[in-house]
Design an enzyme around this catalytic site. Structure first.
Site, mmCIF file in Angstrom:
data_model
loop_
_atom_site.group_PDB
_atom_site.id
_atom_site.type_symbol
_atom_site.label_atom_id
_atom_site.label_comp_id
_atom_site.label_asym_id
_atom_site.label_seq_id
_atom_site.Cartn_x
_atom_site.Cartn_y
_atom_site.Cartn_z
ATOM 1 N N GLU A 136 0.842 -1.211 0.000
ATOM 2 C CA GLU A 136 0.000 0.000 0.000
ATOM 3 C C GLU A 136 0.874 1.258 0.000
ATOM 4 O O GLU A 136 0.614 2.220 -0.730
ATOM 5 C CB GLU A 136 -0.927 -0.039 1.222
ATOM 6 C CG GLU A 136 -1.709 1.221 1.503
ATOM 7 C CD GLU A 136 -1.574 1.656 2.954
ATOM 8 O OE1 GLU A 136 -1.087 2.780 3.171
ATOM 9 O OE2 GLU A 136 -1.933 0.877 3.865
ATOM 10 N N GLU A 158 6.737 2.383 11.776
ATOM 11 C CA GLU A 158 5.313 2.614 11.998
ATOM 12 C C GLU A 158 4.746 1.490 12.869
ATOM 13 O O GLU A 158 4.031 1.736 13.843
ATOM 14 C CB GLU A 158 4.571 2.662 10.656
ATOM 15 C CG GLU A 158 3.060 2.831 10.811
ATOM 16 C CD GLU A 158 2.293 2.668 9.493
ATOM 17 O OE1 GLU A 158 2.925 2.635 8.424
ATOM 18 O OE2 GLU A 158 1.063 2.570 9.565
HETATM 19 ZN ZN LIG Z 1 1.298 2.609 7.016
#
Ligand SMILES: [Zn+2]
Length: 1036
Positions: free
Chosen positions: A115, A213
Site C-alpha cells: 500500500e 510505523e
Molecule cells: Zn502505514
C-alpha cells in the site's frame, strides 16, 4: 480491528488529545450527511437501465435509498469483471476509492508495505512519491490509503471536479501500474543500513517507514491485545496473520514478494471501485474503461475469497504478555481480559443490524446488563478497547473486555459474564431501554456530518469485500421495519442471546499480563534477527548495503520533475469564504448566537460557561468534573433515570474544557467549559429540561458511584498517548512558552495525567467529591453562560421560544453583566526551562518544538502559515521521514501564534531537534529550484484545503462562537494567504525562527519516548538549554 494508513497529515490538524481511536465501530450513527435533504436526485439517474452497457460496464442494479435521499447504482465491467458501486447524492464532497481484497498468509506486512510502495510512483507518473506531492497540489478534503485485515483501499474526496479528475488519474495509475522500485521498497518497507552512511565499517541497523510505523503501533497495549484477539479467534485463514506487519517478521520480505502479491491481488477482477457524490458517474466509467480495464482479461477472483472459520468444538483460553505502561496503573492491576464469540456471517445484513442493536442494549450505559454486572462493582478500569460488536471480518465478532484489573479477578469476570447472559435470557430488556436505542438510530440517520461519503465507504467496504449486498445494507429502513415486527415476539431478543451466546462454543477468553521485560525481549529478538542477517552476509553483501544506502540517500536528494503531475491553478480556486447566517440576541441577559442552517430537523445546542472565577488549584480538577457531572444523580432523578432521559431525548450530553486565545493578543484568552448536545426538533423541550435539571446541580454524594467513574477515567488517561504522541509533545512544548498553553497542558496534556495520578495517591474520594460540588457551585450559573444554537431555517419561530423559556428559567446567583467573550489576561507566567523529556519505554519518539511568534490578526501570521506548509513538504518530510525513517514530521502555526515543529514515531530525538533548529540556515541556502513560485503556490493550496474544508450545517458559525473568527476576518486572512511571496517567507523565517531569536525566551521543546540510547553519546539538551526529565511513574 486495526487498520493502517499511510498519511498522518490529518493528525496534525486535529487538536483532540483524548480520543478513543482503535476500532471503527460499524455504527449506524455514522451514516450521516452534509447537505440537507433538498430534492430527490433519483430523476438524474434514470438514464441508467439494468442490463444496459455503459462504457464497458453493465448496469446490474439501481436502487433508491430513501433514508438518505440517494440512489445506488451497481455496475460490472464486462471484460475485466471489475465491480463498481456509485452512490449518487446531492453532496458536493465527492469521493472515489479503489478497493482490493488482499489476504496475506504471513506477518511480513505484505499488503501494508505494498500500500505504501504503490503510492511511490507509477508508469505515467514516474516521480518519487506522487502521493505526498499531490497532497500539496490539490484541494482534496481527504486523501489516504489504508490496509485492513483482508482489504486495502485507496480513497480520496474533493469538492472541486478538476481536482477530483487529477487525483483520480494519479490513484488509478498508482494501483494498476505502480513502479514498485527497489529503492522505494527499501525506504517504505525495511532495509539494512550503515548507521553512518559514509562509513562502510559503521554498525548496520534496520530502517524503514513501515518497520518503524509498526513498532509505534505496538507501543499501544490496546493494539497488541486487539491484534492477538483477531489472530486467535479466527486462526485458520488470513486473519491468523498481522496484516500491518510484525516488526520481527517484516525483515523477511523482499521486493519480489511485493511484485508477486501485486500481480495477484491488484488484478482488476479482484478490484471494487466506489464513487459517491454529485459528479457525473459516466466520466468515471469512461476513464476506468478506456485507460485500465478495456484491455484486461477477466479472471475468477475466488482465490482471494475468505472462507468461514470452522467452528470450535469447545471454548479456547489464552494468555499473552504486553509492555508495562509505566504511566498507567500499578503493575499488579495492569491486566486485561476479554471474552469474545464468533457470531453471524457478515453477508447476513439483517443479522448484523440486530447484533449491533443488541450490543448497544447489553453493553452501553448504566441501564445495560453488562454495565450493571461488570462495570458497577468497580473491579476494573472499565471496558477495554476491543469491547463491542465488530462486523468487519467474514465472521463477525462480539467481545466484552475489561482493562486494569487484578489477575485474581479473571475467574470472577468469567462467572459474571455467564451469569449475566443467563439473567438477560431470563429477564430480557425493558421497553424504554429498547426505545432509547431505537431513538439513537433515528437521530443518527438525521444528524448530518460532512463525512457521509467516507463513512459509507468505511462501513460498506468489509461487506462488499465479502460479496454481501451493499444495497440492502444502505436500506436501513427495511431492517428497522423487519426488526420492529420481530420485536412483537416478547422473547425475540432473549432467543437471540440464547442462540449466539449460550449455544456457541466458538468462544475465546484472552487475558493479557504486563511483563517488565517485554521491550527488552523484543529488542533482544530484533537484535538476534539483525545479527543472523549480518552473519549470513558476505563482504560483497556488506558492500552492497553500503552502496545501497548511498544510492537511496542520493535518490532522495535528486530534484524531481514534478511538472508531470497535475496541479490546480489559481483559476480553479473559489475566491470567497462561505457566508454564514448568524444573528445575535440576548435572552434574560444571556448572549445567544443563532445560526440558521439546513440541520435536517435536528437542533444543536452549545453553551460556554466561563470558569475564570474558579481558583487555580480547583481548576485542575475540571476534566474530572466534565467526565462525571452528567453521570451522577440529579435533584430529581437517579443516575439511571437521568441516563434514560438523555438517551430518549438527545444524542448524549458532552462537557469539555475550552481555552481559546484572542486572535489579536496571545496573552488574552477565554477559559470555560463547553456544553453541547443535539436532539430531534420534536424532543427540544425534553433536551432543554435535561439541561435545566443539570443547572440545578448534580448531587455529588454517592461515593461508590463517583469512585467507579473516577477509576474508569484514570484508566483511560494514558490510552492514546502513543497514538497521538506528537500532539501531546506539541502541547507540552507549547506550555513552556505561553500561559494559556500551560493551562491547556494542565487540563488535557501530560501534566494533567501527572496531576491526576498524584491526586489519586494523596486525596480521598470524599475530598474529591467535595471539590466537584464546589466546582458546580462556581460554574452552574446563568451569569457565566453564553449560548450558540444551530437550527433549521424554517423552524426558527417554533424553536426559539423554547430557548427563551429555558434561559428565563435558569438560576442566577450573581448579577454581573454577561458579555460575548470574557477574556482573561495572562498574568504570572514564568518561563523556567526550555525542554521537557517524558522518558518512557515506547520504542519510538515524538519530538516537538514551539516558538511564540505573532497572533492571528498580525500581518505576518499568513506568511508564517505559508512558511509552515512550505517547510513541512520541502524540508521536514524529506529529511525526517524519507531520510531518517520516522513515520512523519511537519510544522504548523496555531491560532494562538505558536509556530510548532513535530515528528511522529521517530527513531531519532536529538537529530530531529537539530533539524528543527537548523530551519533558518536551511532556508537561507535553499536553492531556487526548491524555493520557487510553484512551491509557494502549493503551500497556499495546503492552507486553502483547511480554510475551504466542508463545514457541517451543525458546525456553521462555530469558529465565531468559540474563537471569535468571523467570516470577514477569515476572508481577509484568505486574501492575505494568497498574496504571500517567496520573499515574505524568507523574511519571516529570519525574523522569527533565526538562531539569535531562539536564544530568547520564546522557545520550548519536548520529547516523549526513550530519547537517546545511551550508547549514541547524544543528549537532548544543547548549550544554554535547561531540560527537565520526567520519569514515567512521575515520582521525582
Ligand atoms: Zn502505514
Amino acid at each position: 480491528m486495526l487498520r493502517y494508513a499511510i498519511n498522518t497529515s490529518t493528525l496534525a490538524s486535529k487538536y483532540m488529545l483524548k480520543q478513543n481511536h482503535a476500532k471503527l465501530h460499524h455504527q449506524i450513527k455514522n451514516l450521516t450527511t452534509k447537505t440537507a435533504v433538498r430534492e430527490n436526485v433519483f430523476s438524474q439517474s434514470k438514464i441508467f437501465t439494468p442490463g444496459t452497457v455503459y462504457h464497458g460496464f453493465m448496469c446490474m442494479d439501481i436502487q433508491e435509498i430513501k433514508e438518505f435521499n440517494m440512489t445506488a447504482i451497481l455496475f460490472k465491467h464486462e471484460k475485466s469483471k471489475t465491480e463498481y458501486l456509485h452512490v449518487q447524492r446531492d453532496d458536493p464532497n465527492n469521493l472515489f476509492s479503489i478497493n482490493f481484497r488482499t489476504t496475506p498468509f504471513n506477518s511480513t506486512g505484505l499488503p501494508h508495505i505494498l500500500e505504501h510502495t504503490v503510492l511511490c510512483g507509477s508508469k505515467k507518473y514516474p516521480v518519487r512519491d506522487p502521493f505526498f506531492k499531490m497532497l500539496n497540489r490539490s484541494l482534496a478534503t481527504f486523501m489516504n490509503a489504508m490496509t485492513g485485515p483482508d482489504y486495502t483501499f485507496y480513497p480520496f474526496s474533493s469538492q472541486n471536479e478538476a481536482d477530483y479528475r487529477n487525483l483520480q488519474a494519479i490513484y488509478l495509475d498508482a494501483v494498476f501500474q505502480p513502479n514498485l522500485n527497489q529503492l522505494d521498497f527499501l525506504q517504505e518497507g525495511w532495509r539494512l543500513e550503515n548507521s553512518d552512511l559514509k562509513n562502510p565499517k559503521s554498525d548496520i541497523t534496520f530502517k524503514g517507514v513501515v518497520f518503524n510505523e509498526m513498532k509505534g503501533v505496538f507501543s499501544e497495549n490496546g493494539a497488541i491485545f486487539g491484534e492477538e484477539f483477531l489472530n486467535t479467534i479466527l486462526p485458520d485463514h488470513t486473519y491468523g496473520f498481522v496484516s500491518g506487519g510484525d516488526p520481527l517478521h517484516i525483515p523477511n520480505l523482499t521486493v519480489k514478494d511485493l511484485k508477486d502479491f501485486h500481480q495477484k491481488y491488484y488484478h482488476p477482477s479482484n478490484a471494487r471501485i466506489f464513487s459517491y457524490g454529485n459528479f457525473p458517474v459516466e466520466r468515471n466509467l469512461e476513464i476506468c474503461d478506456r485507460l485500465y480495464l478495456n484491455d484486461c482479461v477477466g479472471i475468477d477472483s475466488a482465490y482471494s475469497r475468505v472462507p468461514s472459520q470452522p467452528r470450535w468444538k469447545s471454548p479456547v483460553e489464552k494468555n499473552i504478555k504486553c509492555r508495562f505502561d509505566k504511566m498507567g496503573a500499578p503493575i499488579e492491576n495492569q491486566n486485561q481480559i476479554a471474552i469474545g464469540y464468533l457470531m453471524s456471517d457478515i453477508t447476513n445484513v439483517y443479522e448484523t443490524f440486530v447484533l449491533q442493536f443488541l450490543s448497544q442494549l447489553m453493553v452501553m450505559g448504566p441501564n445495560s446488563p453488562f454495565y450493571k454486572s461488570l462495570i458497577e462493582p468497580n473491579i476494573s478500569g472499565g471496558y477495554n478497547s476491543v469491547t463491542g460488536y465488530d462486523p468487519q471480518m467474514k465472521d463477525t465478532l462480539f467481545v466484552i473486555g475489561l482493562q486494569d484489573l487484578e489477575v485474581n479477578k479473571f475467574e470472577k469476570v468469567k462467572e459474571i459474564m455467564d451469569q449475566t447472559l443467563h439473567n438477560v435470557i431470563k429477564e430480557g430488556f425493558t421497553r424504554t431501554h429498547i426505545d432509547s436505542v431505537l431513538h439513537g438510530i433515528e437521530l443518527g440517520i438525521k444528524h448530518q456530518s460532512t463525512k457521509f461519503g467516507l463513512n459509507l465507504l468505511f462501513n460498506l467496504t468489509p461487506l462488499w469485500n465479502h460479496e454481501g449486498s451493499v444495497v440492502e445494507a444502505m436500506q436501513i429502513g427495511n431492517c428497522l421495519d423487519r426488526f420492529k415486527i420481530n420485536l412483537k415476539n416478547p422473547k425475540y431478543l432473549q432467543d437471540m442471546v440464547k442462540h449466539y451466546f449460550l449455544a456457541n462454543n466458538h468462544k475465546l477468553t484472552l487475558t493479557m499480563v504486563p511483563d517488565e521485560l517485554y521491550e527488552e525481549n523484543i529488542a533482544k529478538k530484533e537484535n538476534e534477527l539483525l545479527k543472523t542477517k549480518i552473519s549470513n552476509m558476505t563482504d560483497l553483501d556488506k558492500t552492497k548495503v553500503y552502496e545501497q544506502g548511498l544510492q537511496l540517500a542520493e535518490a532522495q536528494k535528486i530534484q524531481q520533475n514534478i511538472d508531470i503531475l497535475p496541479c490546480l491553478t489559481l483559476n480553479d480556486i473559489p475566491k470567497d469564504v462561505m457566508k454564514v447566517d448568524l444573528t445575535n440576541k440576548t435572552l434574560n441577559a444571556i448572549p445567544v448566537q443563532v445560526c440558521r442552517a439546513n440541520t435536517n430537523d435536528v437542533t444543536y445546542f452549545r453553551g460556554i460557561l466561563n470558569m475564570s472565577e474558579i481558583p487555580n488549584d480547583l481548576k485542575l480538577f475540571l476534566p474530572l468534573f466534565n467526565a462525571t457531572a452528567t453521570k451522577m444523580e440529579t435533584k430529581n432523578y437517579s443516575y439511571r433515570e437521568f441516563d434514560e432521559l438523555i438517551n430518549l431525548n438527545t444524542g448524549g450530553l458532552s462537557i469539555s474544557t475550552h481555552v481559546a486565545n484572542s486572535i489579536g493578543d496571545p496573552f488574552q484568552y477565554e477559559q470555560g467549559v463547553l456544553l453541547s448536545s443535539h436532539c430531534l426538533d420534536r424532543n427540544l423541550e425534553g433536551m432543554l429540561s435535561i439541561w435545566g435539571e443539570f443547572f440545578k446541580k448534580p448531587n455529588f454524594r454517592d461515593t461508590d458511584r463517583f469512585k467507579m467513574l473516577l477509576d474508569n477515567y484514570v484508566s483511560n488517561l494514558t490510552t492514546g498517548v502513543a497514538d497521538s504522541g506528537h500532539l501531546y509533545a506539541m502541547q507540552s512544548a507549547n506550555s513552556l512558552v505561553l500561559g494559556s498553553s500551560l493551562l491547556k497542558e494542565n487540563l488535557s496534556g501530560m501534566k494533567h495525567i501527572e496531576f491526576i495520578k498524584g491526586k489519586m495517591k494523596s486525596e480521598t474520594t470524599e475530598s474529591m467529591l467535595e471539590k466537584m460540588s464546589t466546582i458546580s457551585d462556581l460554574l452552574l450559573d446563568r451569569s457565566r453562560l453564553r449560548i450558540a444554537i444551530n437550527l433549521s431555517k424554517m423552524k426558527i419561530g417554533k424553536i426559539l421560544p423554547h430557548f427563551e423559556q429555558f434561559c428565563f428559567g435558569l438560576p442566577i446567583v450573581k448579577s454581573t453583566e454577561n458579555s460575548k467573550r470574557n477574556l482573561d489576561m495572562e498574568n504570572s507566567f514564568q518561563k523556567s526551562i526550555n525542554g521537557l523529556h517524558y522518558k518512557n519505554n515506547f520504542s519510538v519518539n515524538y519530538c516537538a518544538k514551539s516558538i511564540l511568534t505573532v497572533p492571528f490578526r498580525h500581518v505576518d501570521y499568513a506568511k508564517l502559515r505559508v512558511l509552515a506548509k512550505f517547510l513541512s513538504s520541502k524540508y521536514l518530510h524529506p529529511i525526517i521521514r524519507e531520510k531518517n525513517g520516522a513515520y512523519g514530521g511537519g510544522a504548523r502555526i496555531s491560532n494562538d501564534g505558536i509556530f510548532g515543529f513535530f515528528s511522529y514515531r521517530d527513531p531519532n530525538a536529538r537529530i530531529t531537534l537539530d533539524v528543527f533548529d537548523d530551519t533558518d540556515s536551511w532556508l537561507k541556502n535553499c536553492p531556487n529550484t526548491i524555493l520557487d513560485d510553484q512551491a509557494i503556490f502549493e503551500a497556499k493550496l495546503g492552507i486553502l484545503q483547511q480554510l475551504d474544508a466542508p463545514v457541517a450545517e451543525y458546525n456553521k458559525g462555530l469558529d465565531e462562537f468559540l474563537c471569535g473568527l468571523d467570516s470577514e476576518f477569515l476572508q481577509n486572512h484568505r486574501n492575505n494567504v494568497l498574496q504571500v511571496t517567496k520573499e515574505d517567507i524568507v523574511e519571516v523565517c529570519e525574523k522569527y525562527l533565526s538562531k539569535e531569536r531562539q536564544d530568547n525566551h520564546v522557545i520550548g521543546k519536548c520529547v516523549i519516548g526513550p530519547g537517546e540510547a545511551n550508547e549514541s553519546g547524544r543528549v537532548l539538551s544543547k548549550t544554554g538549554e535547561k531540560w527537565n526529565t520526567v520519569e514515567p511513574d512521575f515520582e521525582e
